[in-house]
Design a protein around this motif. Structure first.
Motif, short mmCIF file in Angstrom:
data_model
loop_
_atom_site.label_atom_id
_atom_site.label_comp_id
_atom_site.label_asym_id
_atom_site.label_seq_id
_atom_site.Cartn_x
_atom_site.Cartn_y
_atom_site.Cartn_z
N LEU A 50 8.96 -1.58 0.80
CA LEU A 50 10.00 -1.21 1.75
C LEU A 50 10.83 -0.04 1.21
CD1 LEU A 50 11.65 -1.66 4.33
CD2 LEU A 50 12.98 -3.37 3.06
N ILE A 51 11.24 -0.14 -0.05
CA ILE A 51 12.03 0.92 -0.68
C ILE A 51 11.23 2.22 -0.72
CG2 ILE A 51 13.06 1.68 -2.85
CD1 ILE A 51 13.79 -1.28 -3.37
N ASP A 52 9.95 2.11 -1.07
CA ASP A 52 9.10 3.30 -1.13
C ASP A 52 8.99 3.96 0.25
OD1 ASP A 52 6.95 5.04 -2.42
OD2 ASP A 52 5.82 4.10 -0.79
N TYR A 53 8.83 3.14 1.28
CA TYR A 53 8.71 3.70 2.64
C TYR A 53 9.99 4.43 3.04
CZ TYR A 53 8.23 4.06 7.67
OH TYR A 53 8.19 4.54 8.95
N VAL A 54 11.14 3.82 2.78
CA VAL A 54 12.42 4.42 3.17
C VAL A 54 12.62 5.75 2.44
CG1 VAL A 54 14.92 4.16 3.07
CG2 VAL A 54 13.49 2.23 3.77
N LEU A 74 4.41 1.95 8.17
CA LEU A 74 5.50 1.21 8.81
C LEU A 74 5.08 -0.24 9.05
CD1 LEU A 74 8.27 1.19 10.20
CD2 LEU A 74 7.11 1.90 12.31
N ALA A 75 3.84 -0.44 9.51
CA ALA A 75 3.35 -1.80 9.74
C ALA A 75 3.34 -2.61 8.46
CB ALA A 75 1.95 -1.75 10.35
N ILE A 76 3.02 -1.94 7.35
CA ILE A 76 2.96 -2.63 6.06
C ILE A 76 4.31 -3.24 5.68
CG2 ILE A 76 2.69 -2.24 3.57
CD1 ILE A 76 0.47 -0.24 4.28
N VAL A 77 5.39 -2.57 6.06
CA VAL A 77 6.71 -3.05 5.66
C VAL A 77 7.44 -3.86 6.74
CG1 VAL A 77 7.03 -1.21 3.98
CG2 VAL A 77 7.84 -0.89 6.32
N VAL A 78 6.99 -3.79 8.00
CA VAL A 78 7.72 -4.52 9.04
C VAL A 78 7.02 -5.80 9.47
CG1 VAL A 78 8.75 -2.41 9.94
CG2 VAL A 78 6.65 -3.28 10.97
N LEU A 79 5.83 -6.08 8.94
CA LEU A 79 5.12 -7.30 9.32
C LEU A 79 4.95 -8.27 8.15
CD1 LEU A 79 2.30 -5.66 11.48
CD2 LEU A 79 4.36 -6.80 12.29
N PRO A 80 5.95 -8.43 7.29
CA PRO A 80 5.77 -9.28 6.12
C PRO A 80 5.73 -10.76 6.42
CG PRO A 80 8.05 -8.58 6.25
CD PRO A 80 7.31 -7.87 7.35
N MET A 81 6.25 -11.17 7.57
CA MET A 81 6.33 -12.60 7.86
C MET A 81 5.03 -13.16 8.40
SD MET A 81 9.25 -13.03 6.71
CE MET A 81 9.32 -14.78 7.07
N LEU A 82 4.14 -12.31 8.87
CA LEU A 82 2.83 -12.77 9.36
C LEU A 82 1.87 -12.78 8.17
CD1 LEU A 82 2.68 -10.78 12.70
CD2 LEU A 82 3.45 -13.12 12.33
N ARG A 83 1.56 -13.94 7.67
CA ARG A 83 0.90 -14.04 6.37
C ARG A 83 -0.39 -13.25 6.26
NH1 ARG A 83 1.22 -20.06 4.03
NH2 ARG A 83 -0.13 -19.01 2.54
N PRO A 84 -1.35 -13.36 7.19
CA PRO A 84 -2.56 -12.56 7.02
C PRO A 84 -2.29 -11.05 7.04
CG PRO A 84 -2.93 -14.34 8.57
CD PRO A 84 -1.46 -14.30 8.31
N LEU A 85 -1.28 -10.62 7.81
CA LEU A 85 -1.01 -9.20 7.92
C LEU A 85 -0.36 -8.64 6.66
CD1 LEU A 85 0.24 -8.88 11.59
CD2 LEU A 85 -2.07 -8.80 10.69
N ARG A 86 0.14 -9.50 5.77
CA ARG A 86 0.74 -9.00 4.54
C ARG A 86 -0.28 -8.30 3.66
NH1 ARG A 86 4.14 -14.12 2.49
NH2 ARG A 86 2.06 -14.99 2.58
N LEU A 87 -1.56 -8.59 3.89
CA LEU A 87 -2.61 -7.93 3.12
C LEU A 87 -2.73 -6.45 3.45
CD1 LEU A 87 -5.20 -10.80 3.22
CD2 LEU A 87 -4.08 -9.90 1.19
N LEU A 88 -2.04 -6.00 4.51
CA LEU A 88 -2.02 -4.58 4.80
C LEU A 88 -1.48 -3.78 3.62
CD1 LEU A 88 -0.66 -4.57 8.46
CD2 LEU A 88 -2.92 -3.82 7.74
N ARG A 89 -0.62 -4.40 2.81
CA ARG A 89 -0.06 -3.69 1.65
C ARG A 89 -1.13 -3.27 0.67
NH1 ARG A 89 4.40 -8.29 0.45
NH2 ARG A 89 4.78 -8.75 2.63
N LEU A 90 -2.24 -4.00 0.66
CA LEU A 90 -3.31 -3.69 -0.29
C LEU A 90 -4.09 -2.44 0.09
CD1 LEU A 90 -4.38 -7.36 -0.86
CD2 LEU A 90 -3.32 -5.85 -2.53
#
Length: 203
Positions: A50-54, A74-90
């Motif tokens: 999140l900090i990196d994106y900002v 943006l999706a990587i930092v705004v969808l952290p509560m949906l557990r499978p979608l957190r893998l977008l960070r990878l």
């Protein structure tokens, strides 16, 4: 500081944060611990991204163009509560791997294709297991999930394992798109490498 300077400075720290996230998420999905330690680690890595994106958004010039061309970030930092979608960070790991695979044509293709494919299969397996376990479908173990991910990314599609939840189906779409993208990337690397080699020979 410029955006290019910031990205160069944070390239490896972000890769390490993504790797830490992968370890924590793997532990959470595979071991199903009672404690909250894995959740704390996952939340901390989300904060790093999140900090990196900002900061990237603040440093970007022109800012609006960078914003709409980096909607995945943006999706990587705004969808952290949906557990499978957190893998977008990878996805960060794939970008790091592509930039640091090495200057040699042969090394770039082999390392990128093998590393990206393996990572995609593993994280897709984790994500679909997280979504499907307990839902009454055919994917209930890590072995089932990894086999499904491998069959899906290779477009074989036996149909013996398949997701039944909306989150699992979303992961399936991502794996299909990722598999097609990886197939398309290797020829591009090959052509780029061949042209580089030809250029050196002409010189």
């Amino acid at each position: 500081m410029t955006q290019a300077g910031w990205r160069k400075l944070t390239e490896w720290p972000l890769a390490i944060a993504a790797a830490v996230f992968l370890v924590a998420y793997s532990y959470e999905v595979i071991s199903e611990p009672d404690g909250k330690f894995a959740e704390v680690v996952i939340a901390a890595t989300w904060l790093v991204f999140l900090i990196d994106y900002v900061i990237n958004l603040v440093l970007a010039k022109p800012r609006w163009r960078w914003f709409y061309t980096h909607l995945l970030d943006l999706a990587i930092v705004v969808l952290p509560m949906l557990r499978p979608l957190r893998l977008l960070r990878l996805v960060t790991l794939l970008a790091i791997l592509n930039r640091t695979a090495g200057a040699a044509f042969r090394g770039r293709v082999i390392i990128y294709a093998a590393g990206a494919s393996t990572l995609l299969v593993y994280v897709a397996g984790l994500a679909v297991l997280d979504a499907e376990r307990g839902a009454g479908g055919s994917i209930q173990t890590l072995g089932d999930a990894l086999w499904w991910a491998f069959v899906t990314i290779t477009t074989v599609g036996y149909g013996d394992y398949f997701p039944v939840t909306p989150a699992g189906q979303f992961v399936a779409v991502g794996v299909m798109i990722g598999g097609i993208a990886l197939i398309g990337v290797s020829p591009q690397h090959s052509l780029r490498g061949s042209s580089n080699v030809s250029g050196r020979r002409r010189l």
